[in-house]
Design an enzyme around this catalytic site. Structure first.
Site, PDB file in Angstrom:
ATOM      1  N   ASP A  45       5.373   0.568  11.970  1.00 41.21           N
ATOM      2  CA  ASP A  45       4.118  -0.053  11.512  1.00 41.21           C
ATOM      3  C   ASP A  45       3.985  -1.496  11.970  1.00 41.21           C
ATOM      4  O   ASP A  45       2.938  -2.102  11.740  1.00 41.21           O
ATOM      5  CB  ASP A  45       4.027   0.006   9.979  1.00 41.21           C
ATOM      6  CG  ASP A  45       3.875   1.427   9.496  1.00 41.21           C
ATOM      7  OD1 ASP A  45       4.027   1.659   8.279  1.00 41.21           O
ATOM      8  OD2 ASP A  45       3.622   2.322  10.326  1.00 41.21           O
ATOM      9  N   ARG A  79       1.151  14.668  12.763  1.00 45.78           N
ATOM     10  CA  ARG A  79       1.480  14.362  11.364  1.00 45.78           C
ATOM     11  C   ARG A  79       1.411  15.597  10.459  1.00 45.78           C
ATOM     12  O   ARG A  79       0.666  15.653   9.488  1.00 45.78           O
ATOM     13  CB  ARG A  79       0.577  13.243  10.856  1.00 45.78           C
ATOM     14  CG  ARG A  79       0.680  12.040  11.781  1.00 45.78           C
ATOM     15  CD  ARG A  79       0.097  10.799  11.224  1.00 45.78           C
ATOM     16  NE  ARG A  79       0.910  10.264  10.139  1.00 45.78           N
ATOM     17  CZ  ARG A  79       0.467   9.263   9.392  1.00 45.78           C
ATOM     18  NH1 ARG A  79      -0.735   8.775   9.578  1.00 45.78           N
ATOM     19  NH2 ARG A  79       1.221   8.801   8.406  1.00 45.78           N
ATOM     20  N   ARG A  96      -8.226  -0.319   5.368  1.00 44.73           N
ATOM     21  CA  ARG A  96      -7.414   0.706   4.696  1.00 44.73           C
ATOM     22  C   ARG A  96      -6.143   0.094   4.133  1.00 44.73           C
ATOM     23  O   ARG A  96      -5.612   0.548   3.138  1.00 44.73           O
ATOM     24  CB  ARG A  96      -7.011   1.808   5.691  1.00 44.73           C
ATOM     25  CG  ARG A  96      -8.153   2.628   6.208  1.00 44.73           C
ATOM     26  CD  ARG A  96      -7.658   3.806   6.988  1.00 44.73           C
ATOM     27  NE  ARG A  96      -6.706   4.600   6.181  1.00 44.73           N
ATOM     28  CZ  ARG A  96      -6.256   5.785   6.565  1.00 44.73           C
ATOM     29  NH1 ARG A  96      -6.614   6.286   7.725  1.00 44.73           N
ATOM     30  NH2 ARG A  96      -5.414   6.459   5.804  1.00 44.73           N
ATOM     31  N   CYS A 143      -4.225  12.854  13.059  1.00 41.75           N
ATOM     32  CA  CYS A 143      -4.851  11.540  12.895  1.00 41.75           C
ATOM     33  C   CYS A 143      -4.645  10.823  14.223  1.00 41.75           C
ATOM     34  O   CYS A 143      -3.987  11.320  15.125  1.00 41.75           O
ATOM     35  CB  CYS A 143      -4.244  10.801  11.717  1.00 41.75           C
ATOM     36  SG  CYS A 143      -2.777   9.877  12.102  1.00 41.75           S
ATOM     37  N   LYS A 178       0.854  -1.205   0.000  1.00 45.30           N
ATOM     38  CA  LYS A 178       0.000   0.000   0.000  1.00 45.30           C
ATOM     39  C   LYS A 178       0.882   1.245   0.000  1.00 45.30           C
ATOM     40  O   LYS A 178       0.623   2.195  -0.744  1.00 45.30           O
ATOM     41  CB  LYS A 178      -0.872   0.003   1.244  1.00 45.30           C
ATOM     42  CG  LYS A 178      -1.474   1.363   1.582  1.00 45.30           C
ATOM     43  CD  LYS A 178      -2.267   1.379   2.858  1.00 45.30           C
ATOM     44  CE  LYS A 178      -1.459   1.563   4.100  1.00 45.30           C
ATOM     45  NZ  LYS A 178      -1.065   2.937   4.440  1.00 45.30           N
ATOM     46  N   ASN A 179       1.947   1.225   0.805  1.00 46.83           N
ATOM     47  CA  ASN A 179       2.763   2.437   0.961  1.00 46.83           C
ATOM     48  C   ASN A 179       3.736   2.665  -0.183  1.00 46.83           C
ATOM     49  O   ASN A 179       4.428   3.678  -0.226  1.00 46.83           O
ATOM     50  CB  ASN A 179       3.499   2.403   2.305  1.00 46.83           C
ATOM     51  CG  ASN A 179       2.524   2.607   3.451  1.00 46.83           C
ATOM     52  OD1 ASN A 179       1.366   2.966   3.239  1.00 46.83           O
ATOM     53  ND2 ASN A 179       2.972   2.356   4.660  1.00 46.83           N
TER      54      ASN A 179
HETATM   55  C1  EPZ Z   1       4.733   6.906   6.210  1.00 47.03           C
HETATM   56  O1  EPZ Z   1       3.958   7.935   6.778  1.00 47.03           O
HETATM   57  C2  EPZ Z   1       3.812   5.696   6.126  1.00 47.03           C
HETATM   58  N1  EPZ Z   1       2.675   5.999   5.255  1.00 47.03           N
HETATM   59  C3  EPZ Z   1       3.328   5.340   7.530  1.00 47.03           C
HETATM   60  O2  EPZ Z   1       2.543   4.157   7.415  1.00 47.03           O
HETATM   61  C4  EPZ Z   1       4.540   5.044   8.407  1.00 47.03           C
HETATM   62  O3  EPZ Z   1       4.109   4.772   9.716  1.00 47.03           O
HETATM   63  C5  EPZ Z   1       5.479   6.253   8.400  1.00 47.03           C
HETATM   64  O4  EPZ Z   1       5.842   6.589   7.047  1.00 47.03           O
HETATM   65  C6  EPZ Z   1       6.762   5.984   9.177  1.00 47.03           C
HETATM   66  O5  EPZ Z   1       7.419   4.878   8.637  1.00 47.03           O
HETATM   67  C7  EPZ Z   1       2.848   5.981   3.922  1.00 47.03           C
HETATM   68  O6  EPZ Z   1       3.929   5.712   3.427  1.00 47.03           O
HETATM   69  C8  EPZ Z   1       1.643   6.307   3.083  1.00 47.03           C
HETATM   70  P1  EPZ Z   1       6.771  10.340   8.155  1.00 47.03           P
HETATM   71  P2  EPZ Z   1       4.508   9.456   6.753  1.00 47.03           P
HETATM   72  O7  EPZ Z   1       6.603  11.583   7.340  1.00 47.03           O
HETATM   73  O8  EPZ Z   1       5.342   9.667   5.561  1.00 47.03           O
HETATM   74  C9  EPZ Z   1       6.981  13.765  11.397  1.00 47.03           C
HETATM   75  C10 EPZ Z   1       0.698   2.781   7.794  1.00 47.03           C
HETATM   76  O9  EPZ Z   1       0.355   2.236   8.851  1.00 47.03           O
HETATM   77  N2  EPZ Z   1       6.833  14.703  10.267  1.00 47.03           N
HETATM   78  O10 EPZ Z   1       7.934   9.454   7.859  1.00 47.03           O
HETATM   79  O11 EPZ Z   1       3.346  10.334   6.968  1.00 47.03           O
HETATM   80  C11 EPZ Z   1       5.741  12.907  11.587  1.00 47.03           C
HETATM   81  O12 EPZ Z   1       4.782  13.581  12.370  1.00 47.03           O
HETATM   82  C12 EPZ Z   1       1.152   4.218   7.811  1.00 47.03           C
HETATM   83  O13 EPZ Z   1       0.725   2.224   6.675  1.00 47.03           O
HETATM   84  C13 EPZ Z   1       6.927  16.064  10.510  1.00 47.03           C
HETATM   85  O14 EPZ Z   1       7.098  16.493  11.642  1.00 47.03           O
HETATM   86  O15 EPZ Z   1       5.441   9.470   8.029  1.00 47.03           O
HETATM   87  C14 EPZ Z   1       6.298  11.681  12.283  1.00 47.03           C
HETATM   88  O16 EPZ Z   1       6.424  11.951  13.657  1.00 47.03           O
HETATM   89  C15 EPZ Z   1       0.936   4.867   9.167  1.00 47.03           C
HETATM   90  N3  EPZ Z   1       6.776  16.914   9.458  1.00 47.03           N
HETATM   91  C16 EPZ Z   1       7.692  11.536  11.663  1.00 47.03           C
HETATM   92  O17 EPZ Z   1       7.997  12.819  11.090  1.00 47.03           O
HETATM   93  C17 EPZ Z   1       6.574  16.476   8.178  1.00 47.03           C
HETATM   94  O18 EPZ Z   1       6.477  17.311   7.249  1.00 47.03           O
HETATM   95  C18 EPZ Z   1       7.779  10.493  10.552  1.00 47.03           C
HETATM   96  O19 EPZ Z   1       6.709  10.747   9.688  1.00 47.03           O
HETATM   97  C19 EPZ Z   1       6.491  15.086   7.962  1.00 47.03           C
HETATM   98  C20 EPZ Z   1       6.636  14.221   9.019  1.00 47.03           C
END
Ligand code: EPZ
Length: 423
Positions: free
Chosen positions: A310, A125, A402, A120, A22-23
């Site tokens: 995850d 996020r 999802r 969320c 999915k990701n």
């Molecule tokens: C991706 O989310 C995945 N989703 C998530 O999977 C996964 O948990 C996550 O990466 C971490 O591995 C998809 O790929 C669609 P991040 P993403 O940006 O990209 C902070 C699932 O269960 N952050 O790597 O949204 C954020 O809040 C989902 O399949 C900022 O502060 O995660 C988090 O604490 C859930 N500012 C950390 O960084 C930003 O602009 C990592 O988030 C972006 C992120």
């Protein structure tokens, strides 16, 4: 609203197949916006988030049926024109990954209007890092009425971008903006997840020039145009890991087919430390058995190649059955322990202290009525239900839909007594 009903206590045995990631599919679908030519993607999982992304892309290209065709796991998108370069709130609020269209839209047509995702269940996020990356490439970005408005009327200019913290979709968004920018972009502190490398493979097949994807430094030479292509999405490592844990938790003998063991090294190491026998009978097959007692293991979630956040909820369910105290530390998201209270209602002994969950096991699990709160928490409750004595009823299973394709039929195929009821 559907529920899953599980009669636990059956060791899973046999072979279970893994779907496409999915990701990886989500950014790949967004990447189709970067060209006016048809892009065909294979092994797309038919899960709720994918349908949401297809609705969003349909809205953006003002698609008639011919532009988006799906045939099982094969999806062809032809973004011949961009009619609405925007991601409306109604779609973004259901799926944060909608922000993945930001980079492609600014790269393709020089402007985008994307709703801010809002929080969320698992955390705030924000997408501030996506925005600052685009500004480094010369986009003018302002925020108003809950939307990000990004403009680059003269196109984007390659630049050096240093991410303050590692972000998976932030890296993917920026990569998709950089491929059509003028000149070279270097992304430092990039995410190293396999899904980033898979996106880069697709973009390269479309004509992009990218080096270093999958490492923390990605170098992009912008090109004037991208072309149609075909690409097969990598298997879903989180689904595969979820099934491996399910096999261990039910003390079964489970073979997971169609996975990439290389993507699961951190989980495999922790399972082996916990006393689970993990073998690799073939390059795309993993098999789990538990010859003796489960042992307590500490995990700390980290960006890839560390232990995946995850898989944290699923591993916590396993540790409820391990002898001793396990410390589970969640470093990626600020609120990703909501499954703990539900596991406790089933008999688990878990204490939460900030970013750490302390699990004392083994404690017998008994079936109960529980509520899913987010995608991976609901997977954790399914696993606990499979190991519990008696019946577990999981409410709000739209969370699990999802990200897991046909989960009840896949698990029933390896012996689980699980069924979906619509109420
Ligand atoms: C991706 O989310 C995945 N989703 C998530 O999977 C996964 O948990 C996550 O990466 C971490 O591995 C998809 O790929 C669609 P991040 P993403 O940006 O990209 C902070 C699932 O269960 N952050 O790597 O949204 C954020 O809040 C989902 O399949 C900022 O502060 O995660 C988090 O604490 C859930 N500012 C950390 O960084 C930003 O602009 C990592 O988030 C972006 C992120």
């Amino acid at each position: 609203m559907d529920k899953l009903v599980i009669e636990g206590g059956v060791p899973l045995s046999g072979e279970i197949a893994v779907s496409g990631s999915k990701n990886s599919a989500l950014p790949a679908l967004a990447a189709c916006l970067l060209t006016a030519e048809p892009v065909t993607l294979h092994r797309i999982p038919l899960v709720r988030d994918i349908r949401t992304m297809l609705d969003l892309i349909g809205h953006i290209i003002g698609s008639k049926d011919a532009d988006i065709s799906t045939d099982g796991g094969r999806v062809t998108i032809c973004a011949g024109r961009i009619e609405h370069p925007e991601a409306p709130y109604e779609l973004v609020k259901t799926m944060r990954a909608s922000s993945l269209v930001l980079g492609p839209l600014v790269g393709r047509c020089g402007h985008a209007r994307v709703s801010l995702p809002g929080g969320c269940a698992i955390g705030a996020r924000p997408i501030n890092l996506h925005v600052s990356g685009l500004e480094r490439l010369g986009a003018e970005v302002r925020q108003e009425h809950g939307y990000i408005q990004a403009q680059a009327p003269h196109g984007l200019q390659g630049a050096n971008v240093q991410f303050d913290r590692i972000t998976v979709t932030g890296t993917e968004d920026l990569l998709m903006a950089a491929v059509l920018a003028r000149g070279e972009t270097v992304i430092e502190n990039a995410a190293r997840e396999p899904e980033v490398a898979d996106l880069a493979a697709l973009l390269t097949a479309m004509g992009a020039k990218i080096e270093g994807a999958g490492t923390s430094t990605i170098r992009v030479q912008g090109v004037a145009k991208l072309y149609g292509t075909e690409h097969t999405i990598i298997p879903d490592r989180i689904e595969a890991g979820t099934f491996l844990i399910a096999g261990a938790l039910t003390r079964g003998d489970l073979t997971v087919r169609g996975c990439v063991p290389e993507h699961l090294r951190a989980l495999i190491a922790k399972l082996q430390q916990a006393g689970v026998e993990v073998t690799e009978p073939a390059p795309d097959i993993l098999r789990v058995r538990v010859p003796g007692k489960l042992k307590n293991v500490d995990i700390t979630t980290e960006e890839h190649p560390g232990f995946a956040t995850d898989l944290q909820a699923q591993f916590m369910a396993l540790m409820t059955q391990a002898a001793g105290i396990s410390f589970i530390t969640e470093t990626i998201f600020e609120n990703r322990f909501m499954h703990a209270q539900e596991l406790a209602r089933m008999g688990a002994n878990i204490r939460l202290e900030g970013r750490q969950a302390i699990v004392a096991g083994p404690t017998p699990l008994s079936g109960a009525q529980v509520i899913a709160s987010d995608l991976r928490a609901s997977a954790s409750l399914v696993l606990a239900g499979l190991a519990a004595q008696g019946e577990t009823v999981i409410d709000r299973v739209y969370h699990i839909d999802r990200g897991y394709e046909k989960i009840e039929s896949k698990l029933a195929g390896v012996g689980a007594r699980i069924r979906r009821v619509s109420v």
